[in-house]
Design an enzyme around this catalytic site. Structure first.
Site, PDB file in Angstrom:
ATOM      1  N   ASP A  70       0.787  -1.222   0.000  1.00  0.00           N
ATOM      2  CA  ASP A  70       0.000   0.000   0.000  1.00  0.00           C
ATOM      3  C   ASP A  70       0.818   1.270   0.000  1.00  0.00           C
ATOM      4  OD1 ASP A  70       1.044  -0.332   2.454  1.00  0.00           O
ATOM      5  OD2 ASP A  70      -0.835  -0.468   3.514  1.00  0.00           O
ATOM      6  N   ASP A  73       1.674   6.119   1.234  1.00  0.00           N
ATOM      7  CA  ASP A  73       0.623   6.581   2.132  1.00  0.00           C
ATOM      8  C   ASP A  73       0.305   5.535   3.195  1.00  0.00           C
ATOM      9  OD1 ASP A  73      -2.114   6.198  -0.304  1.00  0.00           O
ATOM     10  OD2 ASP A  73      -0.423   4.936   0.231  1.00  0.00           O
ATOM     11  N   GLY A  74       0.447   4.237   2.840  1.00  0.00           N
ATOM     12  CA  GLY A  74       0.225   3.196   3.835  1.00  0.00           C
ATOM     13  C   GLY A  74       1.309   3.222   4.907  1.00  0.00           C
ATOM     14  N   ARG A  78       0.801   4.000   9.009  1.00  0.00           N
ATOM     15  CA  ARG A  78       1.241   3.238  10.171  1.00  0.00           C
ATOM     16  C   ARG A  78       2.203   4.044  11.030  1.00  0.00           C
ATOM     17  NH1 ARG A  78       0.559  -0.342   6.414  1.00  0.00           N
ATOM     18  NH2 ARG A  78       2.646  -0.167   5.568  1.00  0.00           N
ATOM     19  N   SER A  84      -6.747   4.613   8.154  1.00  0.00           N
ATOM     20  CA  SER A  84      -8.187   4.856   8.055  1.00  0.00           C
ATOM     21  C   SER A  84      -8.761   4.040   6.900  1.00  0.00           C
ATOM     22  CB  SER A  84      -8.471   6.340   7.830  1.00  0.00           C
ATOM     23  OG  SER A  84      -7.929   6.761   6.591  1.00  0.00           O
ATOM     24  N   ASP A  91      -7.186   5.088  -1.821  1.00  0.00           N
ATOM     25  CA  ASP A  91      -6.042   4.497  -2.493  1.00  0.00           C
ATOM     26  C   ASP A  91      -6.482   3.557  -3.612  1.00  0.00           C
ATOM     27  OD1 ASP A  91      -3.531   2.146  -1.780  1.00  0.00           O
ATOM     28  OD2 ASP A  91      -3.181   4.179  -2.501  1.00  0.00           O
ATOM     29  N   ASP A  95      -6.143   4.009  -7.807  1.00  0.00           N
ATOM     30  CA  ASP A  95      -5.515   3.022  -8.677  1.00  0.00           C
ATOM     31  C   ASP A  95      -6.439   2.608  -9.804  1.00  0.00           C
ATOM     32  OD1 ASP A  95      -3.833   1.119  -6.057  1.00  0.00           O
ATOM     33  OD2 ASP A  95      -3.223   2.861  -7.228  1.00  0.00           O
TER      34      ASP A  95
END
Lengths: 242, 184
Positions: A70, A73-74, A78, A84, A91, A95
């Site tokens: 991810d 941004d993933g 974390r 969220s 996201d 894509d």
């Protein structure tokens, strides 16, 4: 009067919208909008912007995250404890839409006209079914599917580098085809054949991408069957316990 | 030996796939229905984007269609509602009018498809300019141009509802997280 501090305040809706990873998501959306706005007038810039937005995902491969692919941004989610659902959905949608729009552009340029239309249909159909079945199963992500008997399926989802290669290959192929098109209308086979005539680093790149792209499309088809089975089994099991 | 007939046999996978009214009766049927709609609309929009200039008009409509339906589906799952068409809790008057009144909703959906098909039929050259084609309809008022005019209105409403839906669905995703934090 004792002030109750043991319960953390609920975040407001606006604060979730302003999470850092979600802001990264908005930047990706804007980048895509701008990229497609100039895709006809400035092909090189379009490809650069498209890849920066997609490179959001490549970043995760580089950093070697083992779970859900991810991207930046993933990772930010974390790191800042700002994971969220909205961010994950944003996201996913970015894509899907950016790939879909690229396929639409390619279908405007390349003949036969139905080639890229079919790829768009397969992309939408397979991801839609995957997501539906993921919800039915309650799995964290459709990328966590472990219970399929197809060896290709296990190879694809079991090995993150292989999966990364296939995903990246897909986008590289589409962008390459877009860069290769010089006339407003091109015949797909002619363009591909012209690459084989003179072997260059670029034609090798396209050849490698073609292989990864093919694997991904096959996996998409298998995924549709697996996901459809999950939907059907969901109903069968529901009948079991009224 | 008593044969236990009280428990109906579980249907096999194949028999569910072959249900004749496989539209809404089964989960797979409902999903198949939804996917067929999405793909056929997307493909029609792609064809239109090949014909009509500016090229990004119909690309944007594909993006809006995919984005709004995807968010709607996600939020429907989070809420556990039977269908995104059952949303009753939005404060927007247009939203309530749209989803509260099935005939109105039907008109807007049908209008969308009628508009797209009409534009496809109208195109005579391999490449057409969208505004030229629309303006040529206003020059001579025919039953067909009235049909297109009515469709344009319903289509516009549907696109506005799509945008509102995206906001509502996004709110649902956000509230889902907020409420989850509430009850650990």
């Amino acid at each position: 009067m004792a002030i109750n501090k043991s319960r953390p305040k609920k975040p407001s809706k606006l604060s979730v919208y302003l999470y850092i990873p979600n802001i990264i998501g908005y930047v990706r959306v804007l980048m895509n909008v701008y990229a497609f706005a100039i895709c006809f007038s400035n092909k090189q810039l379009f490809c650069i912007l498209y890849f920066i937005s997609f490179g959001n995902k490549i970043g995760c491969f580089y950093f070697g995250f083992s779970f859900v692919c991810d991207g930046i941004d993933g990772w930010a989610a974390r790191k800042f404890n700002q994971v969220s659902t909205f961010g994950a959905v944003l996201d996913m949608i970015t894509d899907r839409i950016s790939t879909a729009c690229l396929l639409v552009i390619l279908s405007q340029v390349y003949r036969p006209g139905l080639t890229f239309v079919s790829l768009l249909a397969l992309d939408i159909g397979s991801h839609w079914l995957q997501m539906y079945s993921t919800f039915l199963l309650g799995k964290a992500s459709h990328k966590d599917v472990k219970d399929s008997t197809s060896w290709l399926f296990r190879a694809y989802y079991g090995n993150r580098m292989f999966m990364a290669y296939c995903c990246v290959a897909c986008e590289v192929l589409y962008i390459s085809l877009y860069l290769l098109a010089e006339k407003p209308t091109e015949h797909l086979m002619d363009v591909l054949m012209s690459l084989t005539k003179e072997i260059s680093p670029f034609s090798i790149l396209v050849g490698l991408s073609l292989f990864g792209w093919a694997i991904k499309q096959v996996v998409n088809v298998i995924q549709m069957k697996t996901a459809a089975d999950i939907c059907v089994l969901h109903d069968i099991n529901k009948k079991e316990r009224p | 030996m008593a044969i236990n007939k009280s428990r109906p046999k579980k249907p096999s996978k194949l028999s569910v796939y072959l249900y004749i009214p496989n539209i809404i009766v089964s989960t797979f049927g409902a999903v198949l229905d939804m996917i067929t709609d999405r793909i056929s609309t997307a493909c029609l929009l792609v064809i239109l984007s090949q014909v009509y200039r500016p090229g990004l008009t119909f690309v944007s409509l594909v993006a809006l269609d995919i984005g709004s339906h995807w968010l709607q589906m996600y939020s429907t799952f989070l809420l556990g509602k039977a269908s995104h068409k059952d949303v009753k809790d939005s404060t927007s008057w247009l939203f309530r009018a749209y989803y509260g009144n099935r005939m109105f909703m039907a008109y807007c959906c049908v209008a969308c498809e009628v508009l797209y098909i009409s534009l496809y039929l109208l195109a005579e050259k391999p490449t057409e300019h969208l505004m030229d084609v629309l303006l040529s309809l206003t020059k001579e008022i025919s039953p067909f141009s009235i049909l297109v005019g009515l469709s344009l209105f319903g289509w516009a409403i549907k696109q506005v509802v799509n945008v509102i839906q995206m906001k509502t669905a996004a709110d649902i995703c956000v509230l889902h997280d907020i409420n989850k934090k509430e009850s650990p």
